[in-house]
Enzyme design. Structure first.
Site, PDB file in Angstrom:
ATOM      1  N   SER A   1      21.556   4.047 -80.442  1.00 48.25           N
ATOM      2  CA  SER A   1      20.140   3.830 -79.597  1.00 48.25           C
ATOM      3  C   SER A   1      19.346   3.826 -81.152  1.00 48.25           C
ATOM      4  O   SER A   1      18.724   4.613 -81.735  1.00 48.25           O
ATOM      5  CB  SER A   1      20.042   4.040 -78.946  1.00 48.25           C
TER       6      SER A   1
ATOM      7  N   HIS B   1      21.627  -0.376 -79.815  1.00 48.89           N
ATOM      8  CA  HIS B   1      20.792  -0.418 -78.688  1.00 48.89           C
ATOM      9  C   HIS B   1      19.575  -0.248 -78.698  1.00 48.89           C
ATOM     10  O   HIS B   1      18.547   0.564 -79.386  1.00 48.89           O
ATOM     11  CB  HIS B   1      21.595   0.110 -78.147  1.00 48.89           C
TER      12      HIS B   1
ATOM     13  N   ASP C   1      15.824   0.247 -76.242  1.00 47.95           N
ATOM     14  CA  ASP C   1      15.339   1.028 -75.249  1.00 47.95           C
ATOM     15  C   ASP C   1      13.869   0.597 -74.968  1.00 47.95           C
ATOM     16  O   ASP C   1      13.286   0.979 -75.547  1.00 47.95           O
ATOM     17  CB  ASP C   1      15.475   2.467 -75.229  1.00 47.95           C
TER      18      ASP C   1
ATOM     19  N   MET D   1      10.691   1.154 -72.604  1.00 50.20           N
ATOM     20  CA  MET D   1       9.965   1.172 -71.392  1.00 50.20           C
ATOM     21  C   MET D   1       8.198   0.929 -70.940  1.00 50.20           C
ATOM     22  O   MET D   1       7.864   0.347 -72.333  1.00 50.20           O
ATOM     23  CB  MET D   1       9.979   3.220 -72.094  1.00 50.20           C
TER      24      MET D   1
ATOM     25  N   HIS E   1      17.885  -2.330 -73.432  1.00 48.68           N
ATOM     26  CA  HIS E   1      18.030  -1.906 -71.903  1.00 48.68           C
ATOM     27  C   HIS E   1      16.579  -1.061 -71.029  1.00 48.68           C
ATOM     28  O   HIS E   1      15.873  -1.397 -71.723  1.00 48.68           O
ATOM     29  CB  HIS E   1      18.059  -0.730 -72.162  1.00 48.68           C
TER      30      HIS E   1
ATOM     31  N   MET F   1      13.278  -0.444 -69.456  1.00 47.95           N
ATOM     32  CA  MET F   1      13.297   0.088 -68.132  1.00 47.95           C
ATOM     33  C   MET F   1      11.602   0.585 -68.087  1.00 47.95           C
ATOM     34  O   MET F   1      10.956   0.961 -67.979  1.00 47.95           O
ATOM     35  CB  MET F   1      13.706   1.847 -68.498  1.00 47.95           C
TER      36      MET F   1
ATOM     37  N   MET G   1      23.048   6.251 -66.324  1.00 48.82           N
ATOM     38  CA  MET G   1      22.516   6.981 -67.491  1.00 48.82           C
ATOM     39  C   MET G   1      22.702   8.534 -66.968  1.00 48.82           C
ATOM     40  O   MET G   1      23.211   8.974 -65.567  1.00 48.82           O
ATOM     41  CB  MET G   1      20.862   7.059 -67.320  1.00 48.82           C
TER      42      MET G   1
ATOM     43  N   GLY H   1      13.679   8.419 -70.410  1.00 47.89           N
ATOM     44  CA  GLY H   1      12.641   8.054 -70.408  1.00 47.89           C
ATOM     45  C   GLY H   1      12.644   8.683 -72.285  1.00 47.89           C
ATOM     46  O   GLY H   1      11.606   8.264 -72.927  1.00 47.89           O
TER      47      GLY H   1
ATOM     48  N   GLY I   1      14.678  10.340 -76.037  1.00 50.86           N
ATOM     49  CA  GLY I   1      16.244  10.487 -76.945  1.00 50.86           C
ATOM     50  C   GLY I   1      16.580  11.954 -76.601  1.00 50.86           C
ATOM     51  O   GLY I   1      15.744  13.178 -76.547  1.00 50.86           O
ATOM     52  N   GLY I   2      17.506  12.324 -77.019  1.00 48.74           N
ATOM     53  CA  GLY I   2      17.678  14.202 -77.343  1.00 48.74           C
ATOM     54  C   GLY I   2      17.672  15.132 -76.342  1.00 48.74           C
ATOM     55  O   GLY I   2      17.262  16.277 -76.913  1.00 48.74           O
TER      56      GLY I   2
ATOM     57  N   ASP J   1      25.084   6.272 -71.772  1.00 48.48           N
ATOM     58  CA  ASP J   1      23.829   6.438 -72.264  1.00 48.48           C
ATOM     59  C   ASP J   1      22.813   8.130 -72.056  1.00 48.48           C
ATOM     60  O   ASP J   1      22.894   7.993 -70.738  1.00 48.48           O
ATOM     61  CB  ASP J   1      22.515   5.259 -72.140  1.00 48.48           C
ATOM     62  N   GLY J   2      23.110   8.871 -72.787  1.00 49.41           N
ATOM     63  CA  GLY J   2      22.154  10.021 -72.828  1.00 49.41           C
ATOM     64  C   GLY J   2      23.304  10.879 -73.321  1.00 49.41           C
ATOM     65  O   GLY J   2      24.227  11.672 -73.121  1.00 49.41           O
ATOM     66  N   GLY J   3      22.755  11.732 -74.220  1.00 48.29           N
ATOM     67  CA  GLY J   3      23.427  13.133 -74.848  1.00 48.29           C
ATOM     68  C   GLY J   3      24.843  12.956 -75.392  1.00 48.29           C
ATOM     69  O   GLY J   3      25.571  13.925 -75.086  1.00 48.29           O
TER      70      GLY J   3
HETATM   71  C1  DX5 Z   1      16.809   7.581 -72.805  1.00 48.87           C
HETATM   72  C2  DX5 Z   1      17.671   5.861 -73.311  1.00 48.87           C
HETATM   73  C3  DX5 Z   1      18.938   5.936 -73.766  1.00 48.87           C
HETATM   74  C4  DX5 Z   1      18.495   7.368 -74.941  1.00 48.87           C
HETATM   75  C5  DX5 Z   1      19.327   7.885 -75.875  1.00 48.87           C
HETATM   76  O1  DX5 Z   1      16.354   6.385 -71.506  1.00 48.87           O
HETATM   77  O2  DX5 Z   1      18.414   5.345 -72.289  1.00 48.87           O
HETATM   78  O3  DX5 Z   1      19.295   5.082 -75.147  1.00 48.87           O
HETATM   79  O4  DX5 Z   1      17.971   6.650 -76.488  1.00 48.87           O
HETATM   80  O5  DX5 Z   1      18.982   9.236 -77.367  1.00 48.87           O
HETATM   81  P1  DX5 Z   1      20.251  10.338 -76.925  1.00 48.87           P
HETATM   82  O6  DX5 Z   1      21.644   9.788 -78.014  1.00 48.87           O
HETATM   83  O7  DX5 Z   1      19.255  10.700 -78.219  1.00 48.87           O
HETATM   84  O8  DX5 Z   1      20.720  11.105 -76.073  1.00 48.87           O
HETATM   85 ZN    ZN Z   2      19.392   3.655 -73.044  1.00 51.90          ZN
END
Ligand code: DX5
Ligand code: ZN
Length: 226
Positions: free
Chosen positions: A7, A32, A34, A36, A66, A68, A137, A142, A144-145, A176-178
């Site tokens: 991402s 990927h 993102d 927003m 993606h 959002m 998700m 919203g 990363g990290g 997607d996420g963590g």
């Molecule tokens: C969050 C995004 C993710 C994000 C994932 O809203 O959709 O794609 O970048 O980041 P990590 O892998 O750091 O959780």
């Molecule tokens: Zn994403």
């Protein structure tokens, strides 16, 4: 097929071109992106121009977008024109989901439907015929990290079982996420076969080795039958 999608949100924005080329050199399956709107999620990221930049820096790298956004229907055309190859929309968005998926397909792009962690997997069922993939998700969208939310695992399993009983075992389920080695393996064991990872992959000194190892780890954990 197991796929790994770094991402771009986690990239070093001061070296964006190099970061995009790093993803391509790592032999990731797609990039990927993102998007927003500070309304559907409490953050702003980037728009079609960044998709255009990725198309210029790494033309052969699949651009996986993606959205959002509260009104993704208004942005299908600008992102398609910028070079998006997959466009995902949220099932919770304020638009006609069926029409918007149709609009993406009519452009000749892959479609994806995204579910927040709190949304039940059954919400995706009416739209499966118009989807190429469903993204769960595994954090609140919203940022990363954040940490992986294990309560989403039963959602993945319910959709995978439903797809298998419908005779569609090959259908793509994405998370997607963590995502890292440990959480990727848990999601794979529940039935996911595509993995978005931001901070975990971008902080690796050798992204290519990490992409290959994540693909291997998730592939090992993905069961043959459900
Ligand atoms: C969050 C995004 C993710 C994000 C994932 O809203 O959709 O794609 O970048 O980041 P990590 O892998 O750091 O959780
Ligand atoms: Zn994403």
């Amino acid at each position: 097929m197991i796929q790994i999608l770094p991402s771009l949100l986690a990239a070093d924005g001061a070296r964006l071109g190099d970061e995009i080329r790093r993803v391509e050199a790592a032999e990731a399956d797609a990039l990927h992106l993102d998007i927003m709107d500070a309304h559907f999620v409490p953050n702003l990221s980037f728009g079609p121009d960044v998709v255009r930049v990725t198309a210029r820096c790494a033309p052969g790298l699949h651009r996986h977008v993606h959205l959002m956004l509260s009104r993704p229907d208004l942005y299908v055309a600008p992102f398609a024109d910028a070079g998006a190859q997959t466009i995902q929309i949220h099932v919770e968005a304020d638009c006609d989901i069926w029409q918007t998926l149709r609009m993406i397909r009519d452009r000749g792009l892959r479609t994806g439907l995204v579910l927040r962690p709190q949304t039940s997997p059954e919400a995706a069922f009416p739209y499966l015929a118009l989807c190429d993939e469903v993204l769960f998700m595994t954090v609140n969208p919203g940022y990363g990290g954040q940490s992986f939310m294990p309560e989403v695992l039963p959602h993945i399993e319910r959709l995978r079982k439903r797809l298998c009983s419908d005779g569609k075992p090959e259908f793509d389920i994405m998370v997607d996420g963590g995502i890292n080695f440990e959480t990727g393996a848990k999601a794979a064991a529940a039935g996911a076969n595509q993995f978005v990872a931001g901070s975990f992959l971008f902080r690796q000194p050798d992204m290519g080795a990490a992409v290959a190892a994540l693909r291997e780890t998730c592939g090992q954990a993905f069961p043959g039958t459900f």
